[in-house]
Design a protein around this motif. Structure first.
Motif, PDB file in Angstrom:
ATOM      1  N   ARG A   3       8.589  -6.421   2.641  1.00 40.12           N
ATOM      2  CA  ARG A   3       8.410  -6.414   1.191  1.00 40.12           C
ATOM      3  C   ARG A   3       7.176  -5.591   0.818  1.00 40.12           C
ATOM      4  O   ARG A   3       6.143  -5.698   1.457  1.00 40.12           O
ATOM      5  CB  ARG A   3       8.184  -7.838   0.677  1.00 40.12           C
ATOM      6  CG  ARG A   3       9.439  -8.591   0.323  1.00 40.12           C
ATOM      7  CD  ARG A   3       9.086  -9.795  -0.545  1.00 40.12           C
ATOM      8  NE  ARG A   3      10.273 -10.527  -0.925  1.00 40.12           N
ATOM      9  CZ  ARG A   3      10.782 -11.533  -0.246  1.00 40.12           C
ATOM     10  NH1 ARG A   3      10.210 -11.914   0.880  1.00 40.12           N
ATOM     11  NH2 ARG A   3      11.862 -12.162  -0.672  1.00 40.12           N
ATOM     12  N   GLU A 157      13.100  -9.882 -13.052  1.00 42.76           N
ATOM     13  CA  GLU A 157      12.807  -9.339 -11.731  1.00 42.76           C
ATOM     14  C   GLU A 157      13.786  -8.230 -11.338  1.00 42.76           C
ATOM     15  O   GLU A 157      14.986  -8.354 -11.560  1.00 42.76           O
ATOM     16  CB  GLU A 157      12.848 -10.456 -10.684  1.00 42.76           C
ATOM     17  CG  GLU A 157      11.795 -11.536 -10.899  1.00 42.76           C
ATOM     18  CD  GLU A 157      11.859 -12.625  -9.849  1.00 42.76           C
ATOM     19  OE1 GLU A 157      12.801 -12.606  -9.020  1.00 42.76           O
ATOM     20  OE2 GLU A 157      10.967 -13.493  -9.855  1.00 42.76           O
ATOM     21  N   ASP A 159      14.257  -4.950  -8.182  1.00 43.93           N
ATOM     22  CA  ASP A 159      13.728  -4.262  -7.005  1.00 43.93           C
ATOM     23  C   ASP A 159      14.738  -3.265  -6.453  1.00 43.93           C
ATOM     24  O   ASP A 159      15.880  -3.189  -6.914  1.00 43.93           O
ATOM     25  CB  ASP A 159      13.272  -5.247  -5.921  1.00 43.93           C
ATOM     26  CG  ASP A 159      14.393  -6.070  -5.297  1.00 43.93           C
ATOM     27  OD1 ASP A 159      15.543  -5.945  -5.724  1.00 43.93           O
ATOM     28  OD2 ASP A 159      14.116  -6.849  -4.369  1.00 43.93           O
ATOM     29  N   SER A 173      12.487  -4.374   0.793  1.00 42.98           N
ATOM     30  CA  SER A 173      12.508  -4.539  -0.654  1.00 42.98           C
ATOM     31  C   SER A 173      11.289  -3.875  -1.279  1.00 42.98           C
ATOM     32  O   SER A 173      10.164  -4.086  -0.832  1.00 42.98           O
ATOM     33  CB  SER A 173      12.518  -6.030  -1.014  1.00 42.98           C
ATOM     34  OG  SER A 173      12.271  -6.221  -2.389  1.00 42.98           O
ATOM     35  N   GLU A 175       9.511  -3.966  -4.737  1.00 46.19           N
ATOM     36  CA  GLU A 175       9.542  -4.791  -5.940  1.00 46.19           C
ATOM     37  C   GLU A 175       8.944  -4.047  -7.129  1.00 46.19           C
ATOM     38  O   GLU A 175       7.819  -3.559  -7.077  1.00 46.19           O
ATOM     39  CB  GLU A 175       8.800  -6.098  -5.679  1.00 46.19           C
ATOM     40  CG  GLU A 175       9.478  -6.930  -4.588  1.00 46.19           C
ATOM     41  CD  GLU A 175       8.686  -8.157  -4.176  1.00 46.19           C
ATOM     42  OE1 GLU A 175       7.561  -8.346  -4.684  1.00 46.19           O
ATOM     43  OE2 GLU A 175       9.200  -8.929  -3.352  1.00 46.19           O
TER      44      GLU A 175
END
Length: 210
Positions: A3, A157, A159, A173, A175
């Motif tokens: 992430r 949200e 991503d 991911s 973001e």
């Protein structure tokens, strides 16, 4: 899963007469984006729109090296970018809930938003060749260097996700900042992704991690 925060390199727009940006693709020189009743060409260097094709453009956009493909509600249109003519039409896989669109391996890859799926389809007939299940709503699809990425947007949200194209497992991911949505996704084949910005009316360039 790895992430990290998405690095926004540049924002384009909002553009005159464009309320929403949906699908995005790249032809090697211009970024094309779907703007509801037209498909607009953006110069990523100057940030100016160069021209537009009057065609229904509600969701994903793709380029196969010669032609543009554009989702228009329950169908996918094949368009000559020089003349703006619609050359062929095939049914979209979900009949209206389709989102992202990409070209790879001689086929089209279509995101189905709420079904959390990506279909590989025959560009001549629309027949579904295979289906990948995902974990989030799909809002854009792109292939680059053998990697499958898709955009997501649920609530506040959003991503960009790199997934295993065989299993759908999330590998990485990126973001987006809260409230910054992704409504279309395309790689330039190098170090950046282009993303539609939904109701912001913007296109954003995101750095692709190496």
């Amino acid at each position: 899963m790895k992430r990290s925060s998405a690095e926004i390199i540049r924002e384009y727009g909002p553009f005159p007469g464009v309320d929403r940006v949906a699908g995005v693709t790249y032809d090697g020189q211009q970024v094309w984006f779907a703007a509801g009743d037209k498909l607009a060409a953006l110069d990523p260097r100057s940030g100016k729109t160069l021209r537009a094709i009057d065609v229904a453009a509600h969701a994903g956009t793709a380029f196969d090296g010669r032609h543009l493909f554009q989702i228009a509600e329950d169908r996918i249109q094949k368009i000559d970018p020089k003349s703006g003519r619609i050359l062929a039409t095939i049914p979209s896989p979900s009949g209206g809930g389709d989102s992202g669109l990409a070209w790879a391996e001689g086929t089209l890859w279509v995101g189905v938003y709420r079904e959390r799926k990506i279909h590989q389809i025959d560009p001549e007939t629309g027949a579904i060749l295979r289906t990948i299940e995902t974990k989030r709503f799909v809002t854009g699809v792109t292939w680059v260097d053998g990697e499958l990425w898709h955009g997501t947007w649920e609530g506040d949200e959003s991503d960009l996700r790199r997934i295993d194209h065989k299993t759908g497992a999330v590998m990485e991911s990126l973001e987006m900042p809260p409230g910054t949505g992704v409504s279309g996704l395309e790689s330039d084949g190098g170090d950046r992704f282009y993303c539609g910005g939904g109701n912001s009316g913007k296109v954003r360039a995101i750095r692709r991690p190496r």
